[in-house]
Every structure is written in C-alpha cells, then in structure tokens.
Design a protein around this motif. Structure first.
Motif, PDB file in Angstrom:
ATOM      1  N   LEU A 137       0.830  -1.206   0.000  1.00 57.20           N
ATOM      2  CA  LEU A 137       0.000   0.000   0.000  1.00 57.20           C
ATOM      3  C   LEU A 137       0.863   1.254   0.000  1.00 57.20           C
ATOM      4  CD1 LEU A 137      -2.838  -0.965   2.516  1.00 57.20           C
ATOM      5  CD2 LEU A 137      -3.053  -0.635   0.048  1.00 57.20           C
ATOM      6  N   HIS A 138       1.952   1.235   0.769  1.00 56.20           N
ATOM      7  CA  HIS A 138       2.844   2.386   0.813  1.00 56.20           C
ATOM      8  C   HIS A 138       3.454   2.647  -0.563  1.00 56.20           C
ATOM      9  CE1 HIS A 138       5.642   5.323   2.373  1.00 56.20           C
ATOM     10  NE2 HIS A 138       6.646   4.647   1.872  1.00 56.20           N
ATOM     11  N   SER A 139       3.869   1.594  -1.248  1.00 57.33           N
ATOM     12  CA  SER A 139       4.443   1.755  -2.584  1.00 57.33           C
ATOM     13  C   SER A 139       3.419   2.331  -3.558  1.00 57.33           C
ATOM     14  CB  SER A 139       4.961   0.406  -3.087  1.00 57.33           C
ATOM     15  OG  SER A 139       6.022  -0.084  -2.292  1.00 57.33           O
ATOM     16  N   LEU A 140       2.181   1.838  -3.485  1.00 55.75           N
ATOM     17  CA  LEU A 140       1.133   2.334  -4.385  1.00 55.75           C
ATOM     18  C   LEU A 140       0.790   3.794  -4.079  1.00 55.75           C
ATOM     19  CD1 LEU A 140      -1.210  -0.798  -4.450  1.00 55.75           C
ATOM     20  CD2 LEU A 140       0.281   0.011  -6.285  1.00 55.75           C
ATOM     21  N   PHE A 141       0.652   4.122  -2.796  1.00 52.29           N
ATOM     22  CA  PHE A 141       0.389   5.509  -2.421  1.00 52.29           C
ATOM     23  C   PHE A 141       1.535   6.413  -2.872  1.00 52.29           C
ATOM     24  CE2 PHE A 141      -2.576   4.026   1.114  1.00 52.29           C
ATOM     25  CZ  PHE A 141      -3.705   4.549   0.510  1.00 52.29           C
ATOM     26  N   GLY A 142       2.764   5.928  -2.697  1.00 49.35           N
ATOM     27  CA  GLY A 142       3.921   6.732  -3.088  1.00 49.35           C
ATOM     28  C   GLY A 142       3.927   7.055  -4.571  1.00 49.35           C
ATOM     29  N   CYS A 143       3.573   6.077  -5.401  1.00 47.32           N
ATOM     30  CA  CYS A 143       3.500   6.327  -6.844  1.00 47.32           C
ATOM     31  C   CYS A 143       2.379   7.308  -7.178  1.00 47.32           C
ATOM     32  CB  CYS A 143       3.275   5.015  -7.591  1.00 47.32           C
ATOM     33  SG  CYS A 143       4.661   3.867  -7.527  1.00 47.32           S
ATOM     34  N   ALA A 144       1.286   7.231  -6.410  1.00 44.82           N
ATOM     35  CA  ALA A 144       0.119   8.072  -6.706  1.00 44.82           C
ATOM     36  C   ALA A 144       0.296   9.517  -6.274  1.00 44.82           C
ATOM     37  CB  ALA A 144      -1.125   7.488  -6.034  1.00 44.82           C
ATOM     38  N   VAL A 145       1.259   9.799  -5.381  1.00 48.67           N
ATOM     39  CA  VAL A 145       1.430  11.168  -4.869  1.00 48.67           C
ATOM     40  C   VAL A 145       1.656  12.150  -6.004  1.00 48.67           C
ATOM     41  CG1 VAL A 145       3.043  12.683  -3.667  1.00 48.67           C
ATOM     42  CG2 VAL A 145       2.169  10.662  -2.533  1.00 48.67           C
ATOM     43  N   GLY A 179      -2.214   8.736   3.318  1.00 48.60           N
ATOM     44  CA  GLY A 179      -1.975   7.303   3.153  1.00 48.60           C
ATOM     45  C   GLY A 179      -0.500   6.967   3.162  1.00 48.60           C
ATOM     46  N   VAL A 180       0.302   7.783   2.477  1.00 52.98           N
ATOM     47  CA  VAL A 180       1.756   7.585   2.484  1.00 52.98           C
ATOM     48  C   VAL A 180       2.297   7.717   3.896  1.00 52.98           C
ATOM     49  CG1 VAL A 180       3.949   8.560   1.728  1.00 52.98           C
ATOM     50  CG2 VAL A 180       2.088   8.303   0.094  1.00 52.98           C
ATOM     51  N   TRP A 181       1.844   8.758   4.608  1.00 55.70           N
ATOM     52  CA  TRP A 181       2.342   8.981   5.975  1.00 55.70           C
ATOM     53  C   TRP A 181       1.928   7.842   6.897  1.00 55.70           C
ATOM     54  CZ3 TRP A 181      -0.060   9.277  10.679  1.00 55.70           C
ATOM     55  CH2 TRP A 181       0.738   9.703  11.749  1.00 55.70           C
ATOM     56  N   TYR A 182       0.679   7.416   6.824  1.00 54.17           N
ATOM     57  CA  TYR A 182       0.171   6.404   7.751  1.00 54.17           C
ATOM     58  C   TYR A 182       0.869   5.063   7.561  1.00 54.17           C
ATOM     59  CZ  TYR A 182      -3.112   3.469  10.301  1.00 54.17           C
ATOM     60  OH  TYR A 182      -3.674   2.574  11.182  1.00 54.17           O
ATOM     61  N   THR A 183       1.194   4.708   6.314  1.00 53.28           N
ATOM     62  CA  THR A 183       1.830   3.417   6.052  1.00 53.28           C
ATOM     63  C   THR A 183       3.341   3.458   6.207  1.00 53.28           C
ATOM     64  OG1 THR A 183       1.851   3.955   3.672  1.00 53.28           O
ATOM     65  CG2 THR A 183       0.001   2.640   4.497  1.00 53.28           C
ATOM     66  N   SER A 184       3.889   4.609   6.563  1.00 52.02           N
ATOM     67  CA  SER A 184       5.343   4.699   6.752  1.00 52.02           C
ATOM     68  C   SER A 184       5.659   5.326   8.107  1.00 52.02           C
ATOM     69  CB  SER A 184       5.977   5.515   5.620  1.00 52.02           C
ATOM     70  OG  SER A 184       5.392   6.811   5.533  1.00 52.02           O
ATOM     71  N   ALA A 185       5.566   6.636   8.205  1.00 51.92           N
ATOM     72  CA  ALA A 185       5.907   7.319   9.450  1.00 51.92           C
ATOM     73  C   ALA A 185       4.965   6.908  10.582  1.00 51.92           C
ATOM     74  CB  ALA A 185       5.863   8.832   9.251  1.00 51.92           C
ATOM     75  N   GLY A 186       3.668   6.832  10.303  1.00 52.36           N
ATOM     76  CA  GLY A 186       2.723   6.422  11.335  1.00 52.36           C
ATOM     77  C   GLY A 186       3.031   5.029  11.852  1.00 52.36           C
ATOM     78  N   TRP A 187       3.401   4.141  10.939  1.00 50.84           N
ATOM     79  CA  TRP A 187       3.766   2.780  11.340  1.00 50.84           C
ATOM     80  C   TRP A 187       5.074   2.776  12.131  1.00 50.84           C
ATOM     81  CZ3 TRP A 187       8.035  -0.237  10.085  1.00 50.84           C
ATOM     82  CH2 TRP A 187       7.940  -1.601  10.402  1.00 50.84           C
ATOM     83  N   LEU A 188       6.060   3.534  11.663  1.00 48.56           N
ATOM     84  CA  LEU A 188       7.361   3.553  12.325  1.00 48.56           C
ATOM     85  C   LEU A 188       7.263   4.084  13.747  1.00 48.56           C
ATOM     86  CD1 LEU A 188      10.490   3.313  12.189  1.00 48.56           C
ATOM     87  CD2 LEU A 188      10.512   5.642  11.277  1.00 48.56           C
ATOM     88  N   TYR A 189       6.507   5.154  13.943  1.00 54.84           N
ATOM     89  CA  TYR A 189       6.438   5.794  15.252  1.00 54.84           C
ATOM     90  C   TYR A 189       5.628   4.992  16.274  1.00 54.84           C
ATOM     91  CZ  TYR A 189       8.310   9.966  12.946  1.00 54.84           C
ATOM     92  OH  TYR A 189       9.102  10.860  12.259  1.00 54.84           O
ATOM     93  N   THR A 190       4.896   3.999  15.823  1.00 55.33           N
ATOM     94  CA  THR A 190       4.096   3.205  16.760  1.00 55.33           C
ATOM     95  C   THR A 190       4.698   1.835  17.037  1.00 55.33           C
ATOM     96  OG1 THR A 190       2.724   2.413  14.917  1.00 55.33           O
ATOM     97  CG2 THR A 190       1.937   4.343  16.131  1.00 55.33           C
TER      98      THR A 190
END
Length: 288
Positions: A137-145, A179-190
């Motif tokens: 999902l992170h990869s797909l969101f990243g491409c869509a940005v 979506g990009v933030w939640y699947t990367s930074a949000g995941w990392l910080y939790t």
C-alpha cells in the motif's frame, strides 16, 4: 438623449460582467491523464532492487527516520492546505486574513519540496516493494502522490473546470499524502522498541548455528540495509550492526516480528533460519 449622458455611461460600465463559461466535464480527461502518466512514471522508475549506497540521513538517526520526519512535515502542511483552502473559499465563520492566499500557495510549494528527499530514497534507492500488505500500500500511495499532484496542478492552471472538480482533486491529493504517511511514518512511530532484557540477552541456544546464518544474512538481503564488516555489508538504511552489537534475543525478535522501521521476516524465513541468522549477527557484530 439619456444614453449620451455621463450617468448612463457610468451605469453601463458598472454593469456586472457575464459569468465566464465553465469547461465541460470532458476536460477532466486531461487531469486524469496527468495522474496516470506521473503515477506510472514513478512506478517504472522504482521498478528495481534496493540499492545499498547513495543514502543520506542529514541530522536524523538513519534514512528511515529522515523519510518519516519529512513525511510528517508534508502531512502537517497538507492539513494546513485543507484548512486554508476552506478559509479562502469562505467556508469558515471568520474573516479571511490578507496573507491567507499567499500562505496557502507557499505551504503547498514547501510540502512539494519536502517530498523530494522521501521520493529520492523510495524511488531511486529502495524501489517498489511488496513483502506485505502495508509495504505494498505504501508503494502504491507513493506512486500516486505525484500523479495526484500533477492532476491538481493541471486543474489549477487550466481553470474554469466545473465547481466540484478542484475540491475533489485537492481531497484526493490530501488522502494520498495521508496514506503515504500512515503506512510509513505512522507505522514507524508506533513500533515497540526492544526492551532492556532483550538488549542484554546474549546467550545463543544450541540449536542456532552461526555458520549457517551467514548465508541466510546474504539471501535475505540484510546487506542492503545494514553494515556488518564480517560480511562486507555497508548498508545505511538501518542501524550499523557493528556499532549496535545486538544480542541473540534482540536479533531473533527483530527478524521475526520487525519493528523500528524493519519489516517482519517471520513469514519469509523458517524458524531455524531465524535462529541461525540471529546467532550469526550476535556473534559476529563488532568483529574485525
């Protein structure tokens, strides 16, 4: 005659201009084309295996936290974009400050600039990855940005689209960024950090074989992210294992469950392979 008098001329000049005609909905094909083109381009550029060199971390602990920091700044600016746009279009009960339009424009530009260090690492170094649902999902969101950004800019520059089009495009871009933030930074910080007992546990069980762990280290691609002199690995995405010198229990826990930016390998490696790689790292980290 009445039409010749100055008052008549004034009244005529003060008459409201006819409304500018809107484009038909068929023009939406252009921003949709921009979305598809830029998203596909990002995906094609990211279609490669992770690369071990060329990362930078600035003042962050590692490139993963650099990405998370910049992504969080972009998410905050995106929230301000939504708030300021709502104010500009008169949807808030307060009088709009004179500087709000400029603040809206410059916050958008700054958000775009802040995406560039993240895109550099994600697209050109890590590549498109899909080991699990979150990363896919992170990869797909990243491409869509950048597709969503290109679509919104196309609408803004061409103007005169039907009224709902611009808010929908802005909402799409905001959703993708979150979506990009939640699947990367949000995941990392939790993610949970290792406990003190895990850090101090250095006993290697008898059924864990360090000699077999070296090949597992290579096959799992650990060298892409970590530095370990015993294998010649020089990755800088994750912690330097020679400096960290993790214990057996800590390595086993991280490889199996992930955390702190590291994906889980529990579904990719067998229990024996995880024990072997944990034994290898625990016994060889920090050795010349």
């Amino acid at each position: 005659m009445l039409l010749d008098c100055p008052v008549s001329e004034t009244v005529a000049s003060a008459a409201p201009h006819p409304p500018i005609p809107r484009r038909s909905y068929r023009w939406i094909a252009l921003p949709l084309l921009a979305f598809a083109l830029f998203s596909l381009t990002a995906g094609l550029l990211a279609a490669h295996d992770p690369r071990a060199k060329g990362y930078f971390r600035l003042f962050f602990a590692d490139p993963l936290h650099l990405k998370a920091g910049f992504a969080s700044a972009v998410a905050a600016l995106a929230c301000f974009q939504v708030f300021s746009a709502t104010w500009i279009f008169g949807k808030l009960p307060w009088r709009k400050p004179a500087w709000m339009n400029a603040a809206h424009r410059w916050s958008g530009r700054l958000a775009f600039v802040f995406t560039l260090p993240v895109a550099y690492h994600c697209i050109f170094k890590l590549g498109f990855q899909h080991p699990d649902t979150r990363v896919l999902l992170h990869s797909l969101f990243g491409c869509a940005v950048y597709g969503a950004y290109a679509a919104k800019i196309t609408i803004v520059r061409l103007r005169r689209f039907p009224v709902p089009v611009l808010p929908i495009a802005g909402g799409l871009l905001f959703s993708v960024l979150i979506g990009v933030w939640y699947t990367s930074a949000g995941w990392l910080y939790t993610r949970d950090t290792p406990t003190a007992s895990a850090l101090t546990q250095v006993v290697v069980p008898a059924n864990a074989h360090a000699s077999a762990g070296q090949s597992v280290f290579a096959q799992a691609g650990c060298a892409t992210c970590h530095t370990l002199k015993a294998t010649g690995a020089t990755g800088v995405i994750g912690p330097d294992l020679d400096d960290l010198r993790p214990g057996y229990t800590q390595v086993e826990e991280k490889v199996k469950n992930g955390g702190g930016g590291m994906p889980s390998f529990g579904g990719q490696l067998s229990d024996q392979e995880i024990r072997d790689i944990a034994a290898f790292v625990a016994t060889r980290a920090g050795s010349p």
